[in-house]
Design a protein around this motif. Structure first.
Motif, PDB file in Angstrom:
ATOM      1  N   TYR A  85     -66.658 -33.486 -31.760  1.00 43.10           N
ATOM      2  CA  TYR A  85     -65.318 -35.158 -31.605  1.00 43.10           C
ATOM      3  C   TYR A  85     -64.747 -34.870 -29.939  1.00 43.10           C
ATOM      4  O   TYR A  85     -63.937 -34.638 -29.803  1.00 43.10           O
ATOM      5  CB  TYR A  85     -64.153 -34.822 -32.882  1.00 43.10           C
ATOM      6  CG  TYR A  85     -64.244 -34.979 -34.066  1.00 43.10           C
ATOM      7  CD1 TYR A  85     -64.460 -36.136 -34.350  1.00 43.10           C
ATOM      8  CD2 TYR A  85     -64.302 -33.941 -34.451  1.00 43.10           C
ATOM      9  CE1 TYR A  85     -65.001 -36.746 -35.581  1.00 43.10           C
ATOM     10  CE2 TYR A  85     -64.640 -34.247 -35.610  1.00 43.10           C
ATOM     11  CZ  TYR A  85     -65.433 -35.118 -36.375  1.00 43.10           C
ATOM     12  OH  TYR A  85     -65.187 -35.000 -37.636  1.00 43.10           O
ATOM     13  N   HIS A  86     -65.619 -36.264 -29.865  1.00 47.35           N
ATOM     14  CA  HIS A  86     -65.496 -36.060 -28.250  1.00 47.35           C
ATOM     15  C   HIS A  86     -64.587 -37.577 -28.325  1.00 47.35           C
ATOM     16  O   HIS A  86     -64.447 -39.122 -28.928  1.00 47.35           O
ATOM     17  CB  HIS A  86     -67.115 -36.442 -27.038  1.00 47.35           C
ATOM     18  CG  HIS A  86     -67.635 -35.636 -27.180  1.00 47.35           C
ATOM     19  ND1 HIS A  86     -68.191 -35.393 -25.931  1.00 47.35           N
ATOM     20  CD2 HIS A  86     -69.055 -34.375 -28.019  1.00 47.35           C
ATOM     21  CE1 HIS A  86     -68.840 -34.360 -25.962  1.00 47.35           C
ATOM     22  NE2 HIS A  86     -69.325 -33.567 -27.199  1.00 47.35           N
ATOM     23  N   ILE A  87     -63.672 -37.577 -27.548  1.00 49.24           N
ATOM     24  CA  ILE A  87     -62.525 -38.494 -27.140  1.00 49.24           C
ATOM     25  C   ILE A  87     -62.149 -39.427 -26.105  1.00 49.24           C
ATOM     26  O   ILE A  87     -61.667 -37.911 -25.047  1.00 49.24           O
ATOM     27  CB  ILE A  87     -60.838 -38.442 -28.335  1.00 49.24           C
ATOM     28  CG1 ILE A  87     -61.362 -37.330 -29.018  1.00 49.24           C
ATOM     29  CG2 ILE A  87     -60.373 -38.321 -27.707  1.00 49.24           C
ATOM     30  CD1 ILE A  87     -61.569 -38.353 -30.678  1.00 49.24           C
ATOM     31  N   HIS A  88     -62.771 -39.942 -25.581  1.00 47.26           N
ATOM     32  CA  HIS A  88     -62.446 -40.917 -24.318  1.00 47.26           C
ATOM     33  C   HIS A  88     -61.168 -42.443 -24.411  1.00 47.26           C
ATOM     34  O   HIS A  88     -61.404 -42.914 -24.829  1.00 47.26           O
ATOM     35  CB  HIS A  88     -63.695 -41.269 -24.262  1.00 47.26           C
ATOM     36  CG  HIS A  88     -64.653 -40.504 -24.022  1.00 47.26           C
ATOM     37  ND1 HIS A  88     -65.564 -40.525 -23.965  1.00 47.26           N
ATOM     38  CD2 HIS A  88     -64.904 -38.538 -24.061  1.00 47.26           C
ATOM     39  CE1 HIS A  88     -66.728 -39.397 -24.213  1.00 47.26           C
ATOM     40  NE2 HIS A  88     -65.866 -38.507 -23.803  1.00 47.26           N
ATOM     41  N   ALA A  89     -60.521 -41.858 -22.735  1.00 49.69           N
ATOM     42  CA  ALA A  89     -60.214 -43.600 -22.357  1.00 49.69           C
ATOM     43  C   ALA A  89     -61.162 -44.467 -21.192  1.00 49.69           C
ATOM     44  O   ALA A  89     -62.506 -43.288 -20.679  1.00 49.69           O
ATOM     45  CB  ALA A  89     -58.994 -43.101 -22.084  1.00 49.69           C
ATOM     46  N   HIS A  90     -61.686 -45.559 -21.837  1.00 49.93           N
ATOM     47  CA  HIS A  90     -63.043 -45.952 -21.400  1.00 49.93           C
ATOM     48  C   HIS A  90     -62.100 -47.799 -20.014  1.00 49.93           C
ATOM     49  O   HIS A  90     -61.438 -48.175 -20.991  1.00 49.93           O
ATOM     50  CB  HIS A  90     -64.686 -46.615 -21.601  1.00 49.93           C
ATOM     51  CG  HIS A  90     -64.982 -45.799 -22.101  1.00 49.93           C
ATOM     52  ND1 HIS A  90     -65.794 -45.265 -21.312  1.00 49.93           N
ATOM     53  CD2 HIS A  90     -64.360 -44.617 -23.251  1.00 49.93           C
ATOM     54  CE1 HIS A  90     -66.518 -44.001 -21.887  1.00 49.93           C
ATOM     55  NE2 HIS A  90     -65.966 -43.685 -22.897  1.00 49.93           N
ATOM     56  N   ASP A  91     -62.122 -47.347 -18.666  1.00 52.08           N
ATOM     57  CA  ASP A  91     -61.620 -48.688 -18.703  1.00 52.08           C
ATOM     58  C   ASP A  91     -62.292 -50.175 -19.003  1.00 52.08           C
ATOM     59  O   ASP A  91     -63.269 -49.747 -18.882  1.00 52.08           O
ATOM     60  CB  ASP A  91     -61.649 -48.418 -16.307  1.00 52.08           C
ATOM     61  CG  ASP A  91     -60.686 -47.330 -16.679  1.00 52.08           C
ATOM     62  OD1 ASP A  91     -60.253 -47.003 -17.120  1.00 52.08           O
ATOM     63  OD2 ASP A  91     -60.697 -46.793 -14.801  1.00 52.08           O
ATOM     64  N   ALA A  92     -60.972 -51.235 -19.363  1.00 53.13           N
ATOM     65  CA  ALA A  92     -61.691 -52.195 -19.325  1.00 53.13           C
ATOM     66  C   ALA A  92     -62.039 -53.141 -18.491  1.00 53.13           C
ATOM     67  O   ALA A  92     -62.043 -52.188 -17.143  1.00 53.13           O
ATOM     68  CB  ALA A  92     -60.550 -53.067 -20.199  1.00 53.13           C
TER      69      ALA A  92
END
Length: 319
Positions: A85-92
């Motif tokens: 499972y790839h878990i990420h934060a992406h900037d708005a």
């Protein structure tokens, strides 16, 4: 000789100083945010479209550290064993400025969160320490929390492949969506004795239809076939019921599949195989008012929509 009066006065003073000091220190902050499967809560036009179990759930725990950093722990529930499972934060971001019109930067923000977690068949977790403060993450940071589907190729542009997507470290609110499952046995004439399957396919084939309610009044229909033949292709269709006196070949259904409900091919793998499709019909229509048949064609014979004896599975759709 000990002056007990002075001794006790000293003890009281020390205690008071300690009490004052401990009360003056703020405790370190902690918060937990829960995310359920993406049924369109965040992006109604692009709900998850895949075959991962829909009871998947994620909790995001933020813990303030004494050095001013934040420990981020991701807990996964109902994972698939052995899958990553790839878990990420992406900037708005302004969708008008991104290459593919996404409302976020397509490259994950690894300074906030970018980890991989191996599925266990149950619970799994992973963590990362970020230099961003707890207050910044929970108040100022504008970004998305994304959990990619391990059963599909990782894409940072196709939101329909995201198991979970929501505002990073923000409450998601209570979204409740209906879900129902329907099981089917091999076609031995349950619909009509004259329709019983004739052919050489093994009779242990079974199926399940799952219908999930989506946020934009559509539904996700997932069909699993159990005990499939490896390498064989199973055309799988919904056919609207009809008066047999009005159809070209006297069938009690319209011979052309209803692709607005479900029409797809499922590739056999020797075990359980499945496909998910988004239907334009809503959950209540599919499970209550739609009158149709569920048909799985024999992969060992030529496909025909007029001879039900070539159907390895046949039943009323989503009933």
């Amino acid at each position: 000789m000990i002056n007990f009066k002075n001794f006790f006065q000293l003890l009281i003073a020390v205690f008071a100083i300690g009490l004052f000091t401990s009360c003056d220190e703020d405790p370190l902050s902690k918060s937990t945010f829960t995310y359920k499967l993406h049924n369109g809560q965040t992006v109604p036009s692009a709900p998850y479209a895949g075959i991962h179990p829909s009871n998947y759930e994620v909790s995001l725990e933020l813990e303030e550290l004494e050095n001013g950093n934040t420990r981020i722990t991701v807990n996964l529930e109902n994972t698939v064993q052995g899958e990553t499972y790839h878990i990420h934060a992406h900037d708005a971001a302004d969708a008008a400025t991104t290459p593919n019109g996404t409302p976020y930067n397509e490259s994950p923000n690894g300074d906030v969160l970018a980890i991989m977690i191996m599925g266990t068949g149950g619970s799994a977790s992973g963590s990362q320490e970020t230099t961003m403060s707890f207050e910044s993450l929970t108040t100022d940071y504008e970004g998305f929390f994304v959990s990619h589907d391990p059963l599909q190729a990782v894409s940072t542009t196709d939101i329909s492949t995201y198991l979970v997507v929501g505002s990073f470290a923000r409450d998601q609110g209570s979204s409740s969506f209906s879900s129902s499952s329907f099981s089917y046995d091999f076609n031995t004439g349950q619909v009509a004795p004259t329709f019983a399957y004739t052919g050489t396919h093994a009779t242990n084939l079974g199926a399940m239809i799952q219908v999930d309610e989506l946020a934009d009044d559509r539904s996700r229909i997932t069909i699993w076939l159990m005990n499939t033949m490896n390498g064989e292709t199973y055309p799988t269709h919904a056919h609207d019921m009809a008066d047999p006196t009005t159809t070209p070949n006297g069938t009690p259904y319209i011979e052309s599949p209803n692709s607005d409900v479900f029409a797809a091919s499922i590739q056999g793998n020797g075990s359980t195989a499945g496909v998910a499709k988004i239907s334009s019909m809503n959950y209540t229509e599919i499970t209550t008012s739609y009158d149709g048949f569920f048909v799985v064609h024999d992969p060992l014979q030529a496909v025909t929509t007029v001879d039900p004896t070539t159907y390895v599975l046949l039943g009323v759709f989503a009933r």
